[in-house]
Design a protein around this motif. Structure first.
Motif, PDB file in Angstrom:
ATOM      1  N   LEU A  48       0.815  -1.213   0.000  1.00 27.79           N
ATOM      2  CA  LEU A  48       0.000   0.000   0.000  1.00 27.79           C
ATOM      3  C   LEU A  48       0.849   1.264   0.000  1.00 27.79           C
ATOM      4  O   LEU A  48       0.430   2.304  -0.488  1.00 27.79           O
ATOM      5  N   ALA A  49       2.032   1.195   0.575  1.00 25.39           N
ATOM      6  CA  ALA A  49       2.838   2.400   0.789  1.00 25.39           C
ATOM      7  C   ALA A  49       4.170   2.319   0.051  1.00 25.39           C
ATOM      8  O   ALA A  49       4.659   1.244  -0.286  1.00 25.39           O
ATOM      9  N   PHE A  50       4.734   3.499  -0.186  1.00 25.18           N
ATOM     10  CA  PHE A  50       6.084   3.635  -0.710  1.00 25.18           C
ATOM     11  C   PHE A  50       6.946   4.318   0.339  1.00 25.18           C
ATOM     12  O   PHE A  50       6.464   5.137   1.130  1.00 25.18           O
ATOM     13  N   GLN A  51       8.228   4.013   0.332  1.00 22.58           N
ATOM     14  CA  GLN A  51       9.186   4.702   1.181  1.00 22.58           C
ATOM     15  C   GLN A  51      10.060   5.603   0.306  1.00 22.58           C
ATOM     16  O   GLN A  51      10.591   5.155  -0.712  1.00 22.58           O
ATOM     17  N   TYR A  52      10.188   6.867   0.705  1.00 24.15           N
ATOM     18  CA  TYR A  52      10.940   7.864  -0.054  1.00 24.15           C
ATOM     19  C   TYR A  52      12.209   8.231   0.700  1.00 24.15           C
ATOM     20  O   TYR A  52      12.176   8.479   1.916  1.00 24.15           O
ATOM     21  N   PHE A  53      13.313   8.292  -0.032  1.00 19.90           N
ATOM     22  CA  PHE A  53      14.609   8.598   0.568  1.00 19.90           C
ATOM     23  C   PHE A  53      15.214   9.804  -0.140  1.00 19.90           C
ATOM     24  O   PHE A  53      15.353   9.804  -1.377  1.00 19.90           O
ATOM     25  N   THR A  54      15.577  10.829   0.630  1.00 14.99           N
ATOM     26  CA  THR A  54      16.135  12.060   0.081  1.00 14.99           C
ATOM     27  C   THR A  54      17.420  12.398   0.811  1.00 14.99           C
ATOM     28  O   THR A  54      17.471  12.376   2.052  1.00 14.99           O
ATOM     29  N   SER A  55      18.463  12.717   0.039  1.00 16.51           N
ATOM     30  CA  SER A  55      19.748  13.078   0.632  1.00 16.51           C
ATOM     31  C   SER A  55      19.734  14.543   1.055  1.00 16.51           C
ATOM     32  O   SER A  55      19.303  15.419   0.306  1.00 16.51           O
ATOM     33  N   GLN A  56      20.247  14.815   2.255  1.00 13.31           N
ATOM     34  CA  GLN A  56      20.285  16.170   2.800  1.00 13.31           C
ATOM     35  C   GLN A  56      21.725  16.553   3.141  1.00 13.31           C
ATOM     36  O   GLN A  56      22.427  15.799   3.821  1.00 13.31           O
TER      37      GLN A  56
END
Length: 270
Positions: A86-94
């Motif tokens: 049902l869900a997605f996991q989002y990864f963003t570099s900071q």
């Protein structure tokens, strides 16, 4: 911005992705392995196509928020019907370059596909691992008669847009183009991993309703149907089917009573 990734390993491969500052990659829940501390993780029901609505939904007032919520619910509902997460996991570099690792759920290969916006890619259920936020994930429902008769491929994952999408399968991969084999190939329905838009996917009966057709179905190990792939474009097949793996594990545990015949006498784990 091209996704920098490296696929490592042999029997159970994984993808190691290097993210530039501000770059985002998303995966299906359950495919994440590890990340560096400067990479943020967010779980959302919406696909990447919702990112603009989430950032600017306020400009549309209550109507915009309602449309946003309905769109997200429809996407989640489609994935639920397809048996997907049902869900997605989002990864963003900071604040600098970051690293994230992903893997599939079966022993086998992974492949990074580059979408240029001109052709979509279709994949079997659970093949999706991760993709850039510029790649949209959708569900494509194959024709009911075709999909149901084949037992596979009724629901396909669909990838559109521009960027990199990473898929996984079981065993080893082979790439081919039906155009190099007279325009058409016939394969076990469980061997199809992914194919480009423009390839016609179908299911056909193994032989006719005669003696040889019944022999193929009962003793041939393929059941009643084969998948057909026609046209000019890339096709990715896998050497190990999920049913084959399940039956091998069941046999090793002493629970397989099918004997050497396969086919309609094959038992299904679960």
């Amino acid at each position: 911005m091209t996704l920098q990734q490296e696929i490592v390993g042999n029997a159970m491969q994984m993808a190691v992705v290097s993210l530039q500052p501000g770059q985002t990659v998303y995966c299906e829940a359950g495919k994440f392995l590890f990340k560096t501390t400067n990479v943020t993780m967010e779980t959302r029901l919406g696909g990447p196509s919702d990112r603009g609505g989430q950032q600017g939904a306020g400009s549309g007032g209550m109507g915009g928020l309602l449309r946003q919520a309905m769109g997200t619910a429809m996407q989640a509902g489609q994935r639920a019907l397809a048996g997907e997460s049902l869900a997605f996991q989002y990864f963003t570099s900071q604040g600098g370059e970051g690293t994230v690792g992903f893997a599939g759920v079966l022993p086998g290969e992974m492949r990074a596909l580059e979408l240029d916006g001109t052709r979509a890619w279709f994949a079997e259920k659970d093949a999706f691992v991760a993709a850039e936020s510029t790649v949209d994930f959708g569900i494509a429902f194959q024709g009911g008669r075709t999909g149901m008769s084949g037992g596979e491929g009724f629901v396909l994952e669909k990838f559109t847009g521009r960027g990199t999408v990473i898929i996984a399968g079981a065993g080893n991969f082979i790439d081919l183009n039906p155009a190099d084999f007279g325009g058409r190939v016939e394969v076990d329905t469980g061997c199809v991993v992914a194919f480009e838009e423009g390839i016609q996917y179908g299911v056909q009966r193994v032989g006719g309703l005669n003696r040889q057709g019944l022999m193929n179905a009962v003793f041939g190990g393929e059941g009643l149907s084969l998948a057909t792939l026609e046209g000019n474009g890339r096709v990715i097949l896998q050497s190990l089917t999920i049913e084959g793996l399940a039956n091998a594990l069941k046999k090793a545990q002493g629970g397989d009573k099918q004997g050497p015949t396969g086919g309609l006498f094959s038992t299904h784990a679960g």
